[in-house]
Design a protein around this motif. Structure first.
Motif, mmCIF file in Angstrom:
data_model
loop_
_atom_site.group_PDB
_atom_site.id
_atom_site.type_symbol
_atom_site.label_atom_id
_atom_site.label_comp_id
_atom_site.label_asym_id
_atom_site.label_seq_id
_atom_site.Cartn_x
_atom_site.Cartn_y
_atom_site.Cartn_z
ATOM 1 N N GLN A 25 -0.490 10.541 -2.368
ATOM 2 C CA GLN A 25 -1.921 10.274 -2.568
ATOM 3 C C GLN A 25 -2.348 10.637 -3.984
ATOM 4 O O GLN A 25 -3.131 9.915 -4.611
ATOM 5 N N ASP A 26 -1.827 11.748 -4.494
ATOM 6 C CA ASP A 26 -2.157 12.156 -5.866
ATOM 7 C C ASP A 26 -1.710 11.102 -6.868
ATOM 8 O O ASP A 26 -2.449 10.756 -7.799
ATOM 9 N N ILE A 27 -0.478 10.598 -6.669
ATOM 10 C CA ILE A 27 0.056 9.569 -7.565
ATOM 11 C C ILE A 27 -0.807 8.318 -7.506
ATOM 12 O O ILE A 27 -1.157 7.725 -8.528
ATOM 13 N N ALA A 28 -1.172 7.916 -6.291
ATOM 14 C CA ALA A 28 -1.962 6.701 -6.114
ATOM 15 C C ALA A 28 -3.322 6.827 -6.788
ATOM 16 O O ALA A 28 -3.794 5.898 -7.455
ATOM 17 N N ILE A 29 -3.974 7.989 -6.631
ATOM 18 C CA ILE A 29 -5.298 8.206 -7.251
ATOM 19 C C ILE A 29 -5.190 8.146 -8.766
ATOM 20 O O ILE A 29 -6.004 7.496 -9.439
ATOM 21 N N LYS B 80 1.335 3.916 -0.999
ATOM 22 C CA LYS B 80 2.736 3.709 -1.388
ATOM 23 C C LYS B 80 2.930 2.577 -2.407
ATOM 24 O O LYS B 80 3.946 2.526 -3.073
ATOM 25 N N VAL B 81 1.956 1.672 -2.538
ATOM 26 C CA VAL B 81 2.136 0.571 -3.493
ATOM 27 C C VAL B 81 2.136 1.080 -4.930
ATOM 28 O O VAL B 81 2.606 0.395 -5.846
ATOM 29 N N PHE B 82 1.606 2.301 -5.151
ATOM 30 C CA PHE B 82 1.567 2.874 -6.501
ATOM 31 C C PHE B 82 2.735 3.810 -6.787
ATOM 32 O O PHE B 82 2.819 4.393 -7.865
ATOM 33 N N VAL B 83 3.618 3.976 -5.825
ATOM 34 C CA VAL B 83 4.722 4.916 -5.981
ATOM 35 C C VAL B 83 6.025 4.149 -6.233
ATOM 36 O O VAL B 83 6.473 3.379 -5.380
ATOM 37 N N ASN B 84 6.627 4.344 -7.391
ATOM 38 C CA ASN B 84 7.900 3.698 -7.725
ATOM 39 C C ASN B 84 9.034 4.380 -6.960
ATOM 40 O O ASN B 84 9.092 5.603 -6.867
ATOM 41 N N LYS B 85 9.925 3.544 -6.424
ATOM 42 C CA LYS B 85 11.052 4.085 -5.670
ATOM 43 C C LYS B 85 12.216 3.117 -5.733
ATOM 44 O O LYS B 85 12.034 1.912 -5.547
ATOM 45 N N LYS C 182 -4.677 -4.513 -5.843
ATOM 46 C CA LYS C 182 -5.826 -4.116 -5.023
ATOM 47 C C LYS C 182 -5.652 -4.575 -3.584
ATOM 48 O O LYS C 182 -5.886 -3.812 -2.637
ATOM 49 N N GLN C 183 -5.234 -5.821 -3.398
ATOM 50 C CA GLN C 183 -5.034 -6.352 -2.051
ATOM 51 C C GLN C 183 -3.864 -5.673 -1.345
ATOM 52 O O GLN C 183 -3.920 -5.401 -0.141
ATOM 53 N N LEU C 184 -2.796 -5.396 -2.098
ATOM 54 C CA LEU C 184 -1.649 -4.702 -1.509
ATOM 55 C C LEU C 184 -2.027 -3.288 -1.074
ATOM 56 O O LEU C 184 -1.554 -2.799 -0.043
ATOM 57 N N TYR C 185 -2.883 -2.642 -1.868
ATOM 58 C CA TYR C 185 -3.332 -1.289 -1.520
ATOM 59 C C TYR C 185 -4.112 -1.301 -0.205
ATOM 60 O O TYR C 185 -3.949 -0.407 0.639
ATOM 61 N N LEU C 186 -4.934 -2.337 -0.035
ATOM 62 C CA LEU C 186 -5.703 -2.444 1.208
ATOM 63 C C LEU C 186 -4.779 -2.621 2.413
ATOM 64 O O LEU C 186 -5.090 -2.169 3.522
#
Length: 514
Positions: A7-11, A139-144, A130-134
């Motif tokens: 959540q921190d990474i995403a924010i 997790k869409v902002f976290v590289n893995k 934005k749509q993927l986040y919804l």
């Protein structure tokens, strides 16, 4: 210090993306207003107001679009004020700052119009995120692993998450791409070289490669033959062996024979082509009555196969579909394409077992459209090299000259192919000394002149020959505009199809079998 959570990474990343979007959207809106006649013509219908993260720039973009549609070619103060009042947008216009924000944006970017496509793509990517986040959350902002959203473009992001969800069908999204006809000469040459490098040459097939230079990526190649003439055997040697030799990942989709039967063809091809003409009695392979020397040859063939694929046992995937259903086929292909399998053989394409149409030919055509949409390099496709075998119409067995009339189910399917081949067995009256004897030739290099001379030959009685027609070819000539018919000698006992030379077959519809 506590470990940073998802959540921190995403924010954090969302805040950065939001800040960048504010700049990008202002620049894009500024460029649209600076040259509305050109820019709204290109981008006006491809992006909407709700795709902007910041409402102020979505407002200015949409206001400009409405003025452009009303025929305003230059957004001067008087024209804008007039239209704002006409649209009843006075309050909203003033709440966003009136002329000042958009004037500032125009003054900053009007000299940098070349960057408009980059800004457009950034807006599209931000909207995608934005749509993927919804849908998927933080997790869409976290590289893995291989997922890196910052490096991926919007199509790659959609494909990645589509694979995870396995619900969104990209093939149903209708898109188009517009490019300037004029590009720099060096760029044109670069594109030619890139397209050429994407061609996969047919395995040890000098003559076949001279027709189309190989199997093109992003295109469908159709190969038609009559029942029982060896479509599977030919593609096993020409296409599958090429993927093996070039270490190209491939999926082979079968619906008439299983993987073990297909392996037999590959074993025979390897022994003949890689070991100077060795072979096994094919009947003994079929009935399982192998001699010890046969077993040694088979082991040698698989050792060579392992060497050719560089130990990558999963290089070629063979998939048997008991029920040939096009929707299932698409799911299978997309699953493996997302894992790097960009070569596809469908053997044999036929009317789907779960047809949605009253007429068989309609299903055949619609299914070919689906295969094309999967294959193409843009608009939701997977940029595949696709080879599809199909059966020619039984009635066409009387046709001396093979063209689109020989297609059995749905002649309109030809529109989805970039290359179409058809082959038939040479007729008895085309052999040496018969009334319709074919004039055949080989091209032999003249040692003195360096030119290629034609050396005549006849079809010899007692041998079997195939005549290989090219009714459609976007990468070269067709039979109707100069491409000769290729002559092949099939050698089924070793799964080898020897290219003999060329001939001409008269396109005379009245000359058919009696």
């Amino acid at each position: 210090m506590a470990k940073e959570t998802t959540q921190d990474i995403a924010i954090r990343e969302a805040k950065i993306l939001n800040k960048e979007a504010k700049i990008t959207e202002s620049y894009f809106a500024g460029l649209m207003w600076s040259n509305p006649f050109d820019n709204y013509a290109v981008y006006g219908d491809t992006i909407s107001q709700d795709e902007f993260v910041h409402s102020i720039w979505g407002f200015y973009f949409d206001l400009g679009r409405r003025m452009y549609e009303d025929g305003i070619k230059s957004f001067d103060d008087i024209s804008v004020v007039t239209k704002v009042k006409e649209y009843g947008l006075d309050d909203e216009f003033e709440s966003h700052g009136g002329f000042e924000p958009i004037d500032d944006a125009v003054s900053i970017v009007k000299e940098h119009s070349d960057n408009i496509e980059a800004y457009y793509e950034k807006i599209k990517k931000t909207y995608t995120m934005k749509q993927l986040y919804l849908l998927f959350g933080d997790k869409v902002f976290v590289n893995k692993d291989k997922y890196d959203w910052k490096r991926m473009n919007r199509d790659q992001l959609a494909m990645f998450w589509n694979d995870k969800l396995n619900q969104i069908s990209l093939s149903n999204v209708n898109r188009y791409e517009a490019e300037n006809l004029y590009i720099d000469g060096d760029e044109f040459i670069k594109k030619l070289e890139e397209d050429s490098s994407d061609m996969l040459p047919y395995y040890k097939s000098t003559l076949l490669n001279s027709i189309s230079t190989g199997v093109p990526r992003g295109h469908v190649t159709m190969i038609g033959g009559f029942g029982g003439t060896g479509k599977s055997s030919i593609t096993a040697e020409k296409y599958v062996m090429s993927c093996i030799a070039n270490q190209e990942k491939m999926i082979v989709v079968l619906n008439e024979e299983d993987a073990q039967a297909f392996r037999q063809k590959i074993v025979l091809s390897i022994l003949w082509n890689e070991f100077g003409g060795e072979y096994i009695d094919r009947k003994r392979m079929v009935n399982g009555k192998l001699k010890e020397e046969d077993k040694l040859k088979i082991k040698k063939a698989f050792a060579k196969l392992n060497e050719l694929i560089n130990g990558n046992e999963s290089l070629i995937k063979v998939i048997f579909m008991e029920k040939y259903v096009i929707s299932d086929l698409e799911k299978i292909v997309r699953f493996w394409a997302n894992r790097g399998y960009h070569n596809l053989l469908i053997d044999t394409h036929k009317v789907s077992d779960e047809s949605k149409h009253d007429k068989r030919w309609e299903t055949f055509v619609e299914d070919m459209k689906t295969i094309y949409r999967m294959t193409r390099k843009n608009a939701g496709g997977m940029n595949l090299r696709t080879v599809v075998t199909f059966q020619l119409a039984d009635g066409a067995i009387r046709n001396r000259y093979l063209d689109y009339e020989a297609i059995g189910e749905g002649k309109a399917s030809k529109n989805e192919a970039s290359i179409m081949y058809m082959f038939r067995t040479a007729w008895s009256d085309e052999y040496e000394g018969e009334k319709n004897e074919l004039e055949c030739y080989k091209l032999v290099k003249n040692k003195k002149t360096g030119e290629w001379d034609k050396k005549a030959f006849k079809l010899q009685k007692g041998k079997t020959y195939y005549l290989w027609f090219t009714p459609k070819n976007r990468f070269g000539h067709t039979n109707d505009n100069g491409q000769a018919v290729m002559v092949i000698e099939p050698m089924f006992h070793v799964n080898h199809f020897k290219e003999i030379g060329w001939c001409q077959v008269a396109n005379d519809k009245s000359r058919r079998a009696a």
